[in-house]
Design a protein around this motif. Sequence first.
Motif, PDB file in Angstrom:
ATOM      1  N   THR A   1       0.834  -1.202   0.000  1.00 55.52           N
ATOM      2  CA  THR A   1       0.000   0.000   0.000  1.00 55.52           C
ATOM      3  C   THR A   1       0.868   1.251   0.000  1.00 55.52           C
ATOM      4  O   THR A   1       0.607   2.207  -0.741  1.00 55.52           O
ATOM      5  N   ILE A   2       1.896   1.247   0.804  1.00 57.86           N
ATOM      6  CA  ILE A   2       2.830   2.383   0.839  1.00 57.86           C
ATOM      7  C   ILE A   2       3.509   2.546  -0.512  1.00 57.86           C
ATOM      8  O   ILE A   2       3.601   3.653  -1.054  1.00 57.86           O
ATOM      9  N   GLU A   3       3.976   1.442  -1.077  1.00 57.04           N
ATOM     10  CA  GLU A   3       4.659   1.477  -2.381  1.00 57.04           C
ATOM     11  C   GLU A   3       3.728   1.993  -3.475  1.00 57.04           C
ATOM     12  O   GLU A   3       4.112   2.839  -4.285  1.00 57.04           O
ATOM     13  N   ALA A   4       2.502   1.502  -3.508  1.00 53.46           N
ATOM     14  CA  ALA A   4       1.545   1.935  -4.526  1.00 53.46           C
ATOM     15  C   ALA A   4       1.238   3.427  -4.379  1.00 53.46           C
ATOM     16  O   ALA A   4       1.185   4.161  -5.376  1.00 53.46           O
ATOM     17  N   GLY A   5       1.061   3.892  -3.158  1.00 57.44           N
ATOM     18  CA  GLY A   5       0.791   5.309  -2.924  1.00 57.44           C
ATOM     19  C   GLY A   5       1.940   6.195  -3.350  1.00 57.44           C
ATOM     20  O   GLY A   5       1.742   7.234  -3.990  1.00 57.44           O
ATOM     21  N   TRP A   6       3.158   5.787  -3.030  1.00 61.66           N
ATOM     22  CA  TRP A   6       4.337   6.581  -3.384  1.00 61.66           C
ATOM     23  C   TRP A   6       4.546   6.582  -4.897  1.00 61.66           C
ATOM     24  O   TRP A   6       4.852   7.612  -5.499  1.00 61.66           O
ATOM     25  N   THR A   7       4.328   5.441  -5.534  1.00 54.61           N
ATOM     26  CA  THR A   7       4.469   5.354  -6.989  1.00 54.61           C
ATOM     27  C   THR A   7       3.434   6.241  -7.676  1.00 54.61           C
ATOM     28  O   THR A   7       3.759   6.955  -8.633  1.00 54.61           O
ATOM     29  N   MET A   8       2.200   6.210  -7.201  1.00 53.43           N
ATOM     30  CA  MET A   8       1.161   7.065  -7.789  1.00 53.43           C
ATOM     31  C   MET A   8       1.471   8.540  -7.563  1.00 53.43           C
ATOM     32  O   MET A   8       1.252   9.361  -8.462  1.00 53.43           O
ATOM     33  N   THR A   9       1.981   8.891  -6.401  1.00 53.97           N
ATOM     34  CA  THR A   9       2.336  10.289  -6.122  1.00 53.97           C
ATOM     35  C   THR A   9       3.426  10.758  -7.076  1.00 53.97           C
ATOM     36  O   THR A   9       3.323  11.839  -7.669  1.00 53.97           O
ATOM     37  N   GLN A  10       4.469   9.958  -7.232  1.00 55.82           N
ATOM     38  CA  GLN A  10       5.552  10.332  -8.141  1.00 55.82           C
ATOM     39  C   GLN A  10       5.044  10.431  -9.583  1.00 55.82           C
ATOM     40  O   GLN A  10       5.397  11.365 -10.298  1.00 55.82           O
ATOM     41  N   GLY A  11       4.226   9.482  -9.994  1.00 56.90           N
ATOM     42  CA  GLY A  11       3.701   9.492 -11.357  1.00 56.90           C
ATOM     43  C   GLY A  11       2.818  10.696 -11.631  1.00 56.90           C
ATOM     44  O   GLY A  11       2.915  11.342 -12.687  1.00 56.90           O
ATOM     45  N   MET A  12       1.931  11.021 -10.674  1.00 53.10           N
ATOM     46  CA  MET A  12       1.052  12.180 -10.854  1.00 53.10           C
ATOM     47  C   MET A  12       1.845  13.487 -10.879  1.00 53.10           C
ATOM     48  O   MET A  12       1.538  14.384 -11.670  1.00 53.10           O
ATOM     49  N   MET A  13       2.865  13.581 -10.036  1.00 51.84           N
ATOM     50  CA  MET A  13       3.669  14.807 -10.026  1.00 51.84           C
ATOM     51  C   MET A  13       4.484  14.939 -11.308  1.00 51.84           C
ATOM     52  O   MET A  13       4.670  16.043 -11.812  1.00 51.84           O
ATOM     53  N   LEU A  14       4.962  13.810 -11.851  1.00 48.24           N
ATOM     54  CA  LEU A  14       5.671  13.857 -13.127  1.00 48.24           C
ATOM     55  C   LEU A  14       4.714  14.283 -14.245  1.00 48.24           C
ATOM     56  O   LEU A  14       5.063  15.129 -15.076  1.00 48.24           O
ATOM     57  N   ASP A  15       3.507  13.735 -14.255  1.00 50.46           N
ATOM     58  CA  ASP A  15       2.503  14.135 -15.249  1.00 50.46           C
ATOM     59  C   ASP A  15       2.201  15.629 -15.163  1.00 50.46           C
ATOM     60  O   ASP A  15       2.165  16.333 -16.172  1.00 50.46           O
ATOM     61  N   ARG A  16       1.982  16.096 -13.960  1.00 48.75           N
ATOM     62  CA  ARG A  16       1.641  17.517 -13.751  1.00 48.75           C
ATOM     63  C   ARG A  16       2.802  18.418 -14.154  1.00 48.75           C
ATOM     64  O   ARG A  16       2.601  19.449 -14.810  1.00 48.75           O
ATOM     65  N   ALA A  17       4.023  18.051 -13.778  1.00 50.64           N
ATOM     66  CA  ALA A  17       5.188  18.864 -14.128  1.00 50.64           C
ATOM     67  C   ALA A  17       5.388  18.905 -15.642  1.00 50.64           C
ATOM     68  O   ALA A  17       5.702  19.961 -16.201  1.00 50.64           O
ATOM     69  N   LEU A  18       5.186  17.765 -16.306  1.00 48.11           N
ATOM     70  CA  LEU A  18       5.298  17.743 -17.764  1.00 48.11           C
ATOM     71  C   LEU A  18       4.225  18.630 -18.384  1.00 48.11           C
ATOM     72  O   LEU A  18       4.513  19.427 -19.287  1.00 48.11           O
ATOM     73  N   ASP A  19       3.003  18.542 -17.906  1.00 46.08           N
ATOM     74  CA  ASP A  19       1.920  19.374 -18.437  1.00 46.08           C
ATOM     75  C   ASP A  19       2.201  20.866 -18.251  1.00 46.08           C
ATOM     76  O   ASP A  19       1.995  21.663 -19.169  1.00 46.08           O
ATOM     77  N   GLN A  20       2.662  21.243 -17.068  1.00 46.56           N
ATOM     78  CA  GLN A  20       2.944  22.656 -16.812  1.00 46.56           C
ATOM     79  C   GLN A  20       4.084  23.168 -17.691  1.00 46.56           C
ATOM     80  O   GLN A  20       4.024  24.286 -18.212  1.00 46.56           O
ATOM     81  N   THR A  21       5.111  22.356 -17.847  1.00 44.00           N
ATOM     82  CA  THR A  21       6.262  22.764 -18.653  1.00 44.00           C
ATOM     83  C   THR A  21       5.893  22.844 -20.126  1.00 44.00           C
ATOM     84  O   THR A  21       6.230  23.812 -20.816  1.00 44.00           O
ATOM     85  N   ILE A  22       5.173  21.857 -20.609  1.00 42.96           N
ATOM     86  CA  ILE A  22       4.800  21.827 -22.016  1.00 42.96           C
ATOM     87  C   ILE A  22       3.800  22.932 -22.346  1.00 42.96           C
ATOM     88  O   ILE A  22       3.768  23.442 -23.467  1.00 42.96           O
ATOM     89  N   ARG A  23       3.021  23.359 -21.380  1.00 41.65           N
ATOM     90  CA  ARG A  23       2.099  24.476 -21.625  1.00 41.65           C
ATOM     91  C   ARG A  23       2.878  25.727 -22.008  1.00 41.65           C
ATOM     92  O   ARG A  23       2.488  26.460 -22.918  1.00 41.65           O
ATOM     93  N   LEU A  24       4.003  25.966 -21.335  1.00 42.66           N
ATOM     94  CA  LEU A  24       4.841  27.114 -21.675  1.00 42.66           C
ATOM     95  C   LEU A  24       5.394  26.978 -23.092  1.00 42.66           C
ATOM     96  O   LEU A  24       5.422  27.942 -23.855  1.00 42.66           O
ATOM     97  N   VAL A  25       5.827  25.767 -23.428  1.00 41.37           N
ATOM     98  CA  VAL A  25       6.381  25.520 -24.763  1.00 41.37           C
ATOM     99  C   VAL A  25       5.290  25.684 -25.811  1.00 41.37           C
ATOM    100  O   VAL A  25       5.495  26.315 -26.858  1.00 41.37           O
ATOM    101  N   ARG A  26       4.128  25.121 -25.535  1.00 43.64           N
ATOM    102  CA  ARG A  26       3.011  25.151 -26.493  1.00 43.64           C
ATOM    103  C   ARG A  26       2.589  26.572 -26.821  1.00 43.64           C
ATOM    104  O   ARG A  26       2.304  26.911 -27.966  1.00 43.64           O
TER     105      ARG A  26
END
Length: 174
Positions: free
Chosen positions: A34-59
Amino acid sequence: MRRALKSLLKDRKAATAVEFAFVAPLFFALVFSTIEAGWTMTQGMMLDRALDQTIRLVRLGSADAPKTQDAIRSAICSRTPVILDCRNVLSVEMVQINTPADFPTDAARCVDRSGAVNPTLRFSNGERASIMYVRACAVVDPVTPLMGLALALPKDSTGGYRLVSTSAFMNEPG
């Protein structure tokens, strides 16, 4: 001998310890999964969000938008504090898509932390009004590498697993 065996079978002092020995590994595997799944989802969501925010500037083509592969990686890493040593474990590729067949169908090219040669990444800023495909791959370590979910995750030679985030956008017309 028979009397000693009967005496041993009647003794219930360690029954709880035996039950605990059977149940504890399963319980701990569930908790750490449960801890591993939560941490993996947190990292994945933050990577998705960071990519979206960065690419918005590029776009949008703003003046302060990152324009190089290294600048995009730095911008993503500055928005993803949960990925440790982000600059060294994150790879970013961006390609221009001319036809639907141009979308990459291969696996994400990730950093090889074992010290071997890292993959050559495709990177193009594209032209105005062109469709762009961006893929970021981070190699992260499991929190509990020898228990539960972490045992089932596909890992590389250094024990890390991949978090991949993708995005597609159209550059603003000039």
